[in-house]
Design a protein around this motif. Structure first.
Motif, PDB file in Angstrom:
ATOM      1  N   GLN A 205       0.670  -1.098   0.040  1.00  0.00           N
ATOM      2  CA  GLN A 205       0.064   0.066  -0.061  1.00  0.00           C
ATOM      3  C   GLN A 205       0.766   1.171   0.044  1.00  0.00           C
ATOM      4  OE1 GLN A 205      -1.696  -0.542   4.359  1.00  0.00           O
ATOM      5  NE2 GLN A 205      -1.707   1.511   4.035  1.00  0.00           N
ATOM      6  N   SER A 211      -0.606   7.466  -3.621  1.00  0.00           N
ATOM      7  CA  SER A 211      -1.725   6.868  -2.851  1.00  0.00           C
ATOM      8  C   SER A 211      -0.928   5.873  -1.775  1.00  0.00           C
ATOM      9  CB  SER A 211      -2.588   6.179  -3.939  1.00  0.00           C
ATOM     10  OG  SER A 211      -3.641   5.514  -3.002  1.00  0.00           O
ATOM     11  N   LEU A 214      -5.525   4.276   1.162  1.00  0.00           N
ATOM     12  CA  LEU A 214      -6.464   4.406   2.341  1.00  0.00           C
ATOM     13  C   LEU A 214      -7.760   4.966   1.970  1.00  0.00           C
ATOM     14  CD1 LEU A 214      -4.172   5.136   5.233  1.00  0.00           C
ATOM     15  CD2 LEU A 214      -5.144   3.027   4.766  1.00  0.00           C
ATOM     16  N   ASP A 215      -8.853   5.039   2.653  1.00  0.00           N
ATOM     17  CA  ASP A 215      -9.970   5.714   1.997  1.00  0.00           C
ATOM     18  C   ASP A 215      -9.609   6.976   1.953  1.00  0.00           C
ATOM     19  OD1 ASP A 215     -11.226   3.342   2.302  1.00  0.00           O
ATOM     20  OD2 ASP A 215     -12.201   3.482   4.098  1.00  0.00           O
ATOM     21  N   ALA A 216      -8.942   7.847   2.450  1.00  0.00           N
ATOM     22  CA  ALA A 216      -8.797   9.100   2.557  1.00  0.00           C
ATOM     23  C   ALA A 216      -8.087   9.883   1.111  1.00  0.00           C
ATOM     24  CB  ALA A 216      -8.145   9.662   3.734  1.00  0.00           C
ATOM     25  N   ASP A 217      -7.589   8.612   0.501  1.00  0.00           N
ATOM     26  CA  ASP A 217      -6.834   9.283  -0.700  1.00  0.00           C
ATOM     27  C   ASP A 217      -7.814  10.003  -1.880  1.00  0.00           C
ATOM     28  OD1 ASP A 217      -4.449   8.039  -0.143  1.00  0.00           O
ATOM     29  OD2 ASP A 217      -4.997   5.966  -1.292  1.00  0.00           O
ATOM     30  N   ASN A 220      -4.184   9.626  -7.240  1.00  0.00           N
ATOM     31  CA  ASN A 220      -3.854   8.280  -7.922  1.00  0.00           C
ATOM     32  C   ASN A 220      -2.499   7.816  -7.664  1.00  0.00           C
ATOM     33  OD1 ASN A 220      -6.958   7.738  -8.147  1.00  0.00           O
ATOM     34  ND2 ASN A 220      -6.798   8.945 -10.190  1.00  0.00           N
ATOM     35  N   GLU A 259     -13.485   3.287 -13.360  1.00  0.00           N
ATOM     36  CA  GLU A 259     -13.161   3.414 -11.927  1.00  0.00           C
ATOM     37  C   GLU A 259     -14.427   2.372 -11.328  1.00  0.00           C
ATOM     38  OE1 GLU A 259     -13.105   6.645  -8.273  1.00  0.00           O
ATOM     39  OE2 GLU A 259     -13.125   7.281 -10.332  1.00  0.00           O
ATOM     40  N   GLY A 261     -15.770   1.895  -7.723  1.00  0.00           N
ATOM     41  CA  GLY A 261     -16.232   2.680  -6.546  1.00  0.00           C
ATOM     42  C   GLY A 261     -17.214   1.805  -5.727  1.00  0.00           C
ATOM     43  N   ASP A 262     -17.595   2.520  -4.608  1.00  0.00           N
ATOM     44  CA  ASP A 262     -18.625   1.754  -3.626  1.00  0.00           C
ATOM     45  C   ASP A 262     -19.944   1.733  -4.398  1.00  0.00           C
ATOM     46  OD1 ASP A 262     -16.600   1.656  -1.881  1.00  0.00           O
ATOM     47  OD2 ASP A 262     -17.165   3.480  -0.610  1.00  0.00           O
ATOM     48  N   THR A 281     -24.443  -1.861  -5.695  1.00  0.00           N
ATOM     49  CA  THR A 281     -23.954  -2.048  -4.223  1.00  0.00           C
ATOM     50  C   THR A 281     -23.874  -3.567  -3.839  1.00  0.00           C
ATOM     51  OG1 THR A 281     -26.082  -1.787  -3.200  1.00  0.00           O
ATOM     52  CG2 THR A 281     -24.832   0.276  -3.882  1.00  0.00           C
TER      53      THR A 281
END
Length: 428
Positions: A205, A211, A214-217, A220, A259, A261-262, A281
């Motif tokens: 990581q 990057s 982590l989620d705060a990134d 890229n 991309e 994503g969530d 989801t």
């Protein structure tokens, strides 16, 4: 095989030998005059080599017994180290190599292998700690420039931990232009063809600038850089390509990004404008099927799929924009018994089409150019009795009886179809 060492400077040699502990098979135990022709195939450093013969059932004894040179270290020591430096500033360009290896297969019909460098690292069962087959590190006193597939040699000089090239030294001289099989091959050496690795390539990581995983990134990191039309191919067992991931974008095109994503899969351009999004989801159970058709003449199909027995399918435009369908013929089919094609406007239900025809909701009308032409059924009517006719009459000579007969027939034609098989515009 004799080992020949050319002595260039006796004083430097004596200084070098002073760093090497003496042992019965160590070069420091030999006189400098003898080192130009050492009549042995091995130079050993260390005190215990018997453990090599018993390692992994003797599979690694050849590393000691078949070698021209052996550097065998005691516990927690370095067996062989290669250290070099380039020329000082102002002394002319030069290159330095810490350790070099060369191997050649030159005999036609020879089916043995050839390795310029080979290494094996083994961890015994139950032993903890790091075990690496090969580690290559590179470092910089200041930031090195970025490289791309179109600029691998920036003017200020690249710093790369591993440089994998093809052709050897002779390629720069115009020789060895034949293709090699691959730059890197990843395989299992297991004789039973059993996989012995959990992953092929793994990036830590913190390995890449941009990057930390982590989620705060918000930026890229570039894990793999490919040039145009450098494809990722998947093969079947016959060697045929069955799937391919490819970019053919030229300098005239813009960035397109895929991309995950969530909230599903997103295709966008360099400005972040969404071109296509598949919203999905972890709790989704239904999805979209795109069927390209089995062959010539087959329709292309968009269909709902999923675990629900009945799945609604919606098309939706944004804002006040139109939703259009264009074609030579446009068909709407409600499949199954009791199937309906329903219509709503501005949130109000208008009506539906069924196997019996068009059915408008109460209070809705047929109109042309926003003018009503047919409205709701008018009630309070009764059918006339007696003779009725749809025959032609001359208005100048028609009698009251003639008009009454025609009017009776017209009322029947407009009456409730359940009673008179009429149009149903009027009823009792």
């Amino acid at each position: 095989m004799p080992l020949n060492l050319q002595i260039l400077n006796a004083g430097k040699l004596a200084e070098l030998l002073g760093y090497i502990p003496a042992s019965p098979d160590d070069i420091s135990s030999r006189a400098a005059s003898d080192l130009s022709n050492v009549e042995t195939g091995r130079i050993l450093r260390g005190h215990d080599t018997a453990w090599i013969a018993g390692l992994a059932g003797g599979n690694y004894a050849y590393l000691r017994d078949a070698a021209t040179f052996n550097g065998i270290a005691d516990l927690n020591e370095i067996a062989v180290s290669g250290i070099a430096r380039s020329s000082a500033v102002g002394t002319g360009a030069s290159a330095s190599i810490g350790v070099a290896g060369f191997s050649i297969r030159a005999t036609v019909g020879d089916d043995s292998g050839s390795w310029a460098l080979y290494g094996t690292a083994r961890r015994e069962a139950g032993v903890l700690g790091v075990t690496q087959g090969l580690e290559i590190d590179a470092s910089c006193g200041d930031d090195a420039p970025a490289i791309t597939p179109y600029n691998m040699f920036p003017a200020s000089g690249q710093v790369v931990a591993a440089w994998v090239a093809a052709g050897g030294e002779s390629a720069s001289g115009g020789l060895d232009q034949a293709l090699i099989s691959a730059h890197i091959g990843i395989l299992s050496n297991d004789a039973t063809h059993t996989a012995r690795a959990r992953s092929g390539v793994v990036f830590h990581q913190y390995a890449l600038e941009g990057s930390d995983g982590l989620d705060a990134d918000v930026t890229n990191a570039e894990a793999v850089a490919l040039a145009r039309r450098h494809a990722l191919n998947w093969y079947d067992s016959s060697g045929a390509i069955k799937a391919q991931l490819l970019s053919s974008v030229t300098t005239a095109g813009g960035l397109i990004r895929m991309e995950f994503g969530d909230d599903g899969v997103l295709f966008s351009n360099g400005g972040g404008v969404t071109a296509f999004q598949a919203y999905y989801t972890a709790t989704s159970v239904n999805g979209l099927l795109v069927n390209c058709g089995a062959g010539s003449g087959q329709a292309v199909e968009l269909a709902a799929q999923g675990s629900d027995a009945d799945i609604a399918f919606n098309f939706r435009a944004k804002g006040g924009a139109d939703l259009g369908a264009y074609g030579q013929n446009i068909s709407l089919n409600a499949l199954g018994a009791g199937g309906l094609i329903a219509f709503s406007a501005d949130g109000s239900f208008v009506g539906y089409v069924s196997e019996y025809g068009i059915n408008l909701s109460a209070g809705k009308n047929y109109a042309i150019n926003d003018h009503q032409v047919v409205g709701e059924r008018k009630t309070g009517w009764s059918r006339w009795t007696g003779v009725k006719t749809r025959s032609e009459f001359d208005t100048a000579t028609a009698t009251v009886e003639d008009v009454a007969q025609v009017l009776g027939a017209l009322i029947d034609d407009l009456y409730d179809p359940a009673i008179s098989s009429g149009h149903g515009l009027i009823a009792a």
